[in-house]
Design a protein around this motif. Structure first.
Motif, PDB file in Angstrom:
ATOM      1  N   LEU A  45       0.823  -1.205   0.000  1.00 19.55           N
ATOM      2  CA  LEU A  45       0.000   0.000   0.000  1.00 19.55           C
ATOM      3  C   LEU A  45       0.860   1.259   0.000  1.00 19.55           C
ATOM      4  N   THR A  46       1.955   1.239   0.760  1.00 13.96           N
ATOM      5  CA  THR A  46       2.861   2.383   0.765  1.00 13.96           C
ATOM      6  C   THR A  46       3.389   2.634  -0.642  1.00 13.96           C
ATOM      7  N   MET A  80      12.321  -4.958  -0.936  1.00 18.64           N
ATOM      8  CA  MET A  80      12.447  -4.982   0.519  1.00 18.64           C
ATOM      9  C   MET A  80      13.892  -5.262   0.915  1.00 18.64           C
ATOM     10  N   ALA A  81      14.341  -4.638   1.988  1.00 16.43           N
ATOM     11  CA  ALA A  81      15.624  -4.956   2.606  1.00 16.43           C
ATOM     12  C   ALA A  81      15.361  -5.946   3.734  1.00 16.43           C
ATOM     13  N   SER A  88      13.244  -0.753   0.740  1.00 15.88           N
ATOM     14  CA  SER A  88      14.517  -0.120   0.387  1.00 15.88           C
ATOM     15  C   SER A  88      14.426   0.667  -0.919  1.00 15.88           C
ATOM     16  N   LYS A  89      13.530   0.238  -1.814  1.00 18.25           N
ATOM     17  CA  LYS A  89      13.402   0.929  -3.098  1.00 18.25           C
ATOM     18  C   LYS A  89      11.989   0.770  -3.626  1.00 18.25           C
ATOM     19  N   ILE A  90      11.488   1.855  -4.234  1.00 19.12           N
ATOM     20  CA  ILE A  90      10.208   1.821  -4.937  1.00 19.12           C
ATOM     21  C   ILE A  90      10.458   2.361  -6.339  1.00 19.12           C
ATOM     22  N   GLU A  91      10.154   1.531  -7.327  1.00 18.56           N
ATOM     23  CA  GLU A  91      10.260   1.943  -8.724  1.00 18.56           C
ATOM     24  C   GLU A  91       8.853   2.219  -9.245  1.00 18.56           C
ATOM     25  N   VAL A  92       8.672   3.371  -9.868  1.00 16.62           N
ATOM     26  CA  VAL A  92       7.392   3.733 -10.473  1.00 16.62           C
ATOM     27  C   VAL A  92       7.664   4.050 -11.935  1.00 16.62           C
ATOM     28  N   ASN A  93       7.018   3.293 -12.824  1.00 16.99           N
ATOM     29  CA  ASN A  93       7.207   3.471 -14.263  1.00 16.99           C
ATOM     30  C   ASN A  93       5.899   3.930 -14.889  1.00 16.99           C
ATOM     31  N   PHE A  94       5.887   5.177 -15.350  1.00 15.37           N
ATOM     32  CA  PHE A  94       4.704   5.773 -15.958  1.00 15.37           C
ATOM     33  C   PHE A  94       4.739   5.627 -17.469  1.00 15.37           C
ATOM     34  N   THR A  95       3.582   5.329 -18.048  1.00 13.93           N
ATOM     35  CA  THR A  95       3.363   5.419 -19.487  1.00 13.93           C
ATOM     36  C   THR A  95       2.300   6.495 -19.663  1.00 13.93           C
ATOM     37  N   SER A 122       7.211  12.638   1.846  1.00 13.77           N
ATOM     38  CA  SER A 122       7.012  12.107   3.197  1.00 13.77           C
ATOM     39  C   SER A 122       7.797  10.830   3.480  1.00 13.77           C
ATOM     40  N   LEU A 123       8.184  10.121   2.437  1.00 13.00           N
ATOM     41  CA  LEU A 123       8.920   8.875   2.632  1.00 13.00           C
ATOM     42  C   LEU A 123      10.328   9.153   3.150  1.00 13.00           C
ATOM     43  N   HIS A 124      10.841   8.223   3.937  1.00 12.93           N
ATOM     44  CA  HIS A 124      12.182   8.359   4.491  1.00 12.93           C
ATOM     45  C   HIS A 124      13.198   8.469   3.361  1.00 12.93           C
ATOM     46  N   PRO A 125      14.202   9.336   3.505  1.00  6.24           N
ATOM     47  CA  PRO A 125      15.178   9.509   2.421  1.00  6.24           C
ATOM     48  C   PRO A 125      16.008   8.259   2.119  1.00  6.24           C
ATOM     49  N   ASP A 126      16.026   7.277   3.017  1.00  8.77           N
ATOM     50  CA  ASP A 126      16.741   6.030   2.731  1.00  8.77           C
ATOM     51  C   ASP A 126      15.995   5.146   1.738  1.00  8.77           C
ATOM     52  N   ILE A 127      14.731   5.444   1.467  1.00  7.79           N
ATOM     53  CA  ILE A 127      13.975   4.684   0.470  1.00  7.79           C
ATOM     54  C   ILE A 127      14.274   5.294  -0.898  1.00  7.79           C
ATOM     55  N   GLU A 128      14.931   4.523  -1.745  1.00  5.48           N
ATOM     56  CA  GLU A 128      15.242   4.990  -3.091  1.00  5.48           C
ATOM     57  C   GLU A 128      13.955   5.053  -3.907  1.00  5.48           C
TER      58      GLU A 128
END
Length: 135
Positions: A45-46, A80-81, A88-95, A122-128
């Motif tokens: 959800l995040t 996830m770490a 640890s990372k969220i990738e968002v790919n827009f079309t 708002s997300l922690h800066p450690d989350i890429e």
């Protein structure tokens, strides 16, 4: 008045209710963390919230520019770490789909809007946050 009211249903599952609308969301722990993986996990959800927030803010900019982005899609990939267990990372790919050919300035406005949405900030800066746009 609360924004969300949530009940623990047992077996690592919750039901969250959006108080104003009555809409509900079920969460379930993922398979790799003792759950059944039958619904969004809280970290799913995040991650989905990041993409949805970015799209919403781009939509606001598009409306201001008299653009129609209907049909635009995005995919989210969460990494996830292990220690500590966290996103640890969220990738968002827009079309991006548009009713008109977008100028470079319009494309830049949309990209800036996405990257500065409230969830992104708002997300922690450690989350890429790795965000790509296909126009």
């Amino acid at each position: 008045m609360p924004t969300v009211s949530t009940e623990y249903l047992g077996h690592l599952r919750t039901q969250a209710k959006h108080v104003a609308s009555g809409n509900t969301i079920i969460t379930d722990a993922p398979l790799d963390n003792h759950g059944r993986g039958e619904a969004f996990s809280p970290t799913d959800l995040t991650s989905a919230s990041l993409g949805s927030c970015m799209m919403t803010i781009m939509g606001i900019v598009a409306e201001r520019e008299n653009l129609d982005l209907a049909g635009t899609t995005f995919e989210v990939t969460k990494t996830m770490a292990a220690d500590p267990r966290r996103i640890s990372k969220i990738e968002v790919n827009f079309t991006i789909k548009s009713n008109v050919e977008l100028s470079e300035a319009q494309k830049q406005k949309l990209q800036n809007a996405a990257r500065t949405c409230p969830v992104a900030l708002s997300l922690h800066p450690d989350i890429e946050q790795l965000v790509t746009f296909e126009f």
